[in-house]
Design an enzyme around this catalytic site. Structure first.
Site, mmCIF file in Angstrom:
data_model
loop_
_atom_site.group_PDB
_atom_site.id
_atom_site.type_symbol
_atom_site.label_atom_id
_atom_site.label_comp_id
_atom_site.label_asym_id
_atom_site.label_seq_id
_atom_site.Cartn_x
_atom_site.Cartn_y
_atom_site.Cartn_z
ATOM 1 N N CYS A 125 -3.799 -16.296 14.372
ATOM 2 C CA CYS A 125 -3.649 -15.894 15.974
ATOM 3 C C CYS A 125 -4.227 -17.377 16.553
ATOM 4 C CB CYS A 125 -4.147 -15.046 16.381
ATOM 5 S SG CYS A 125 -3.831 -14.683 18.204
ATOM 6 N N ASP A 183 7.592 -12.092 16.105
ATOM 7 C CA ASP A 183 6.500 -12.289 16.875
ATOM 8 C C ASP A 183 6.877 -12.907 18.161
ATOM 9 O OD1 ASP A 183 4.180 -13.250 17.849
ATOM 10 O OD2 ASP A 183 3.122 -13.969 16.201
ATOM 11 N N HIS A 214 3.473 -9.993 15.174
ATOM 12 C CA HIS A 214 2.305 -10.736 15.360
ATOM 13 C C HIS A 214 0.969 -9.845 14.971
ATOM 14 C CE1 HIS A 214 -0.289 -13.794 17.309
ATOM 15 N NE2 HIS A 214 -1.138 -13.094 17.593
#
Length: 246
Positions: A125, A183, A214
């Site tokens: 991330c 995502d 995600h």
């Protein structure tokens, strides 16, 4: 491979940074990986990721990525309050400050008798974007980025001309990009922008898009995909074993 861990406080250009260090118990020299966390800093899933990588023969450093903005030891929760605070910190901290953090860890590694001198980076991330940024460092030989946010959008503040995307041509090591096609944080057009830029800059990279959402590597919460997580670690270790440990 059995591992041990300790923590060290490094002085950086923007203050004291707590770094968590994981490494094999056996004597010897090992390559290193800087593992960049999500906005939540060193949570349980990030600690376990570091332990997995260290258990395969690496010195793994996990920095507190927002050390200037929180008390040492801060871990944000996987909840609305933690997400909001982490996103505020992300906007408040510049890419240049992350650069000096990386340099402090490179300098620290060079002081360790068990460091082989070969360095990689990895992240998830926010940390995927920071690993991409670390790949600009000339001593980083291999980098694995999982669902890296903000590369395509340039949300993280930076001096003009110093955005990660504009400096992609400085990446000299091997790069691995892993994305979830479901995502919402990095949509298809954003991934396409990153891909085209890597091709245009002649970077040595591999590209993986999987059917995942995600944070599919995070082994807490509803997004966790155990099958993809195992594949992800194997994919990253394959590159690191070849580029750093071979």
């Amino acid at each position: 491979m059995l591992i041990q861990n300790h923590q060290v406080d490094l002085e950086t250009a923007t203050g004291t940074m707590r770094v968590y260090v994981y490494r094999p118990v056996n004597e010897g020299k090992y390559p290193a990986i800087v593992l960049y966390s999500e906005i939540f800093q060193q949570t349980g899933p990030i600690r376990r990721s570091a332990q997995i990588m260290a258990g395969h023969g690496y010195v793994v450093l996990v920095p507190e990525v927002f050390h200037e903005l929180n008390p040492i030891g801060t871990v944000l929760g996987y909840d609305d309050a933690g997400r909001d605070k982490g996103n505020e910190d992300k906007v408040a901290k510049t890419l240049e400050a992350h650069d000096t953090d990386t340099q402090a860890m490179v300098d620290y590694l060079k002081s360790l008798p068990y460091y082989s001198g070969k360095l990689g980076a990895m992240g998830f991330c926010l940390g995927g974007g920071l690993a991409y940024r670390a790949a600009l460092h000339p001593e980083v030989l291999a980098t694995s980025c999982f669902y890296a946010t903000d590369i395509h959008s340039g949300l993280t503040p930076s001096k003009p001309g110093n955005e990660s995307l504009t400096r992609t041509g400085e990446i000299k090591g091997e790069l691995q990009m892993v994305w979830g096609k479901q995502d919402p944080h990095i949509p298809a057009e954003g991934r396409a922008k990153v891909y085209a830029n890597l091709v245009a800059c002649g970077v040595n990279f591999t590209w993986h898009e999987v059917n995942g959402v995600h944070a599919f590597m995070r082994d807490e919460g509803e997004r966790y995909d155990a099958e993809l997580q195992l594949w992800g670690y194997q994919t990253a270790l394959g590159m690191f074993n070849r580029a750093l440990a071979g």
